[in-house]
Scaffold this motif. Structure first.
Motif, PDB file in Angstrom:
ATOM      1  N   ALA A 108      -6.152  12.211  -7.044  1.00 32.55           N
ATOM      2  CA  ALA A 108      -6.965  11.073  -6.611  1.00 32.55           C
ATOM      3  C   ALA A 108      -6.910   9.956  -7.640  1.00 32.55           C
ATOM      4  O   ALA A 108      -6.771   8.779  -7.288  1.00 32.55           O
ATOM      5  CB  ALA A 108      -8.400  11.513  -6.371  1.00 32.55           C
ATOM      6  N   ALA A 109      -6.975  10.319  -8.924  1.00 36.16           N
ATOM      7  CA  ALA A 109      -6.928   9.309  -9.992  1.00 36.16           C
ATOM      8  C   ALA A 109      -5.552   8.650 -10.040  1.00 36.16           C
ATOM      9  O   ALA A 109      -5.442   7.428 -10.195  1.00 36.16           O
ATOM     10  CB  ALA A 109      -7.266   9.950 -11.333  1.00 36.16           C
ATOM     11  N   LEU A 110      -4.488   9.443  -9.876  1.00 34.95           N
ATOM     12  CA  LEU A 110      -3.127   8.910  -9.937  1.00 34.95           C
ATOM     13  C   LEU A 110      -2.826   7.972  -8.763  1.00 34.95           C
ATOM     14  O   LEU A 110      -2.071   7.010  -8.903  1.00 34.95           O
ATOM     15  CB  LEU A 110      -2.104  10.051  -9.947  1.00 34.95           C
ATOM     16  N   LEU A 111      -3.425   8.247  -7.596  1.00 40.08           N
ATOM     17  CA  LEU A 111      -3.134   7.457  -6.392  1.00 40.08           C
ATOM     18  C   LEU A 111      -4.171   6.367  -6.118  1.00 40.08           C
ATOM     19  O   LEU A 111      -3.983   5.557  -5.207  1.00 40.08           O
ATOM     20  CB  LEU A 111      -3.030   8.387  -5.170  1.00 40.08           C
ATOM     21  N   ALA A 112      -5.241   6.333  -6.894  1.00 34.82           N
ATOM     22  CA  ALA A 112      -6.344   5.407  -6.636  1.00 34.82           C
ATOM     23  C   ALA A 112      -5.896   3.958  -6.575  1.00 34.82           C
ATOM     24  O   ALA A 112      -6.343   3.194  -5.712  1.00 34.82           O
ATOM     25  CB  ALA A 112      -7.435   5.574  -7.688  1.00 34.82           C
TER      26      ALA A 112
END
Length: 191
Positions: A176-180
């Motif tokens: 989620a953090a990488l794709l946010a």
């Protein structure tokens, strides 16, 4: 008083009075003609038989209240038969509509822009997965892409179920953090 012009009315009165021969006489007289109507309207022998059976059952139910002279029994039975045929055709209408009345089915295949969006999402997910630690990546792939249960994953990875839950939770947060920052680009701006 029984109408001379309607011999079936006499048999219907006798049926209502309990004469079992009257039922046979009415069936022999009326059922073949009713069947011919149903068959011509429906074009289906089995459905026509069902309609005639239903129509005759309705005749037996109205027999005690039949008023001679108001209508011929055969006329009444033809009307009931025809109404039953119409009702059956209405229920079947989806399969019996003219080809010109049938709407063009929607193409279930994704459009070119949707295919491009899906490919971009798959690529972005793959890039993000490759950035996860190996054990998190394995757990996330097995759980959320291959849709295996946590106990199955635990057996495959030779770890406890709790460890699987921990790995998948940390992996999902990291993804989620990488794709946010790419939500809008990947078409996830609403959710």
């Amino acid at each position: 008083m029984t109408s001379i012009q309607d011999p079936d009315a006499k048999w219907l009165e006798r049926f209502a009075a309990g004469d079992p021969r009257a039922a046979r006489a009415l069936t022999d007289s009326l059922a073949p003609r009713s069947y011919a109507v149903a068959l011509r309207v429906l074009g289906d022998a089995a459905a026509a038989e069902d309609v005639v059976q239903d129509a005759m059952m309705r005749l037996w139910r109205v027999a005690p209240d039949w008023e001679s002279g108001s209508a011929k029994v055969s006329t009444w039975l033809y009307r009931v038969t025809l109404n039953l045929c119409i009702d059956l055709k209405r229920r079947r209408r989806g399969g019996m509509a003219s080809i010109d009345e049938v709407a063009e089915p929607a193409d279930p295949a994704p459009t070119a822009p949707e295919q491009m969006q899906d490919a971009a999402r798959v690529d972005a997910l793959q890039v993000a997965l490759m950035q996860l630690p190996e054990r998190q990546r394995e757990a996330v792939v097995l759980r959320h892409i291959e849709e295996l249960s946590n106990p199955e994953i635990a057996g495959i990875m030779d770890i406890s179920t709790e460890a699987v839950e921990s790995l998948t939770a940390r992996g999902k947060r990291a993804l989620a953090a990488l794709l946010a920052g790419r939500r809008e680009e990947l078409g996830y701006e609403h959710g």
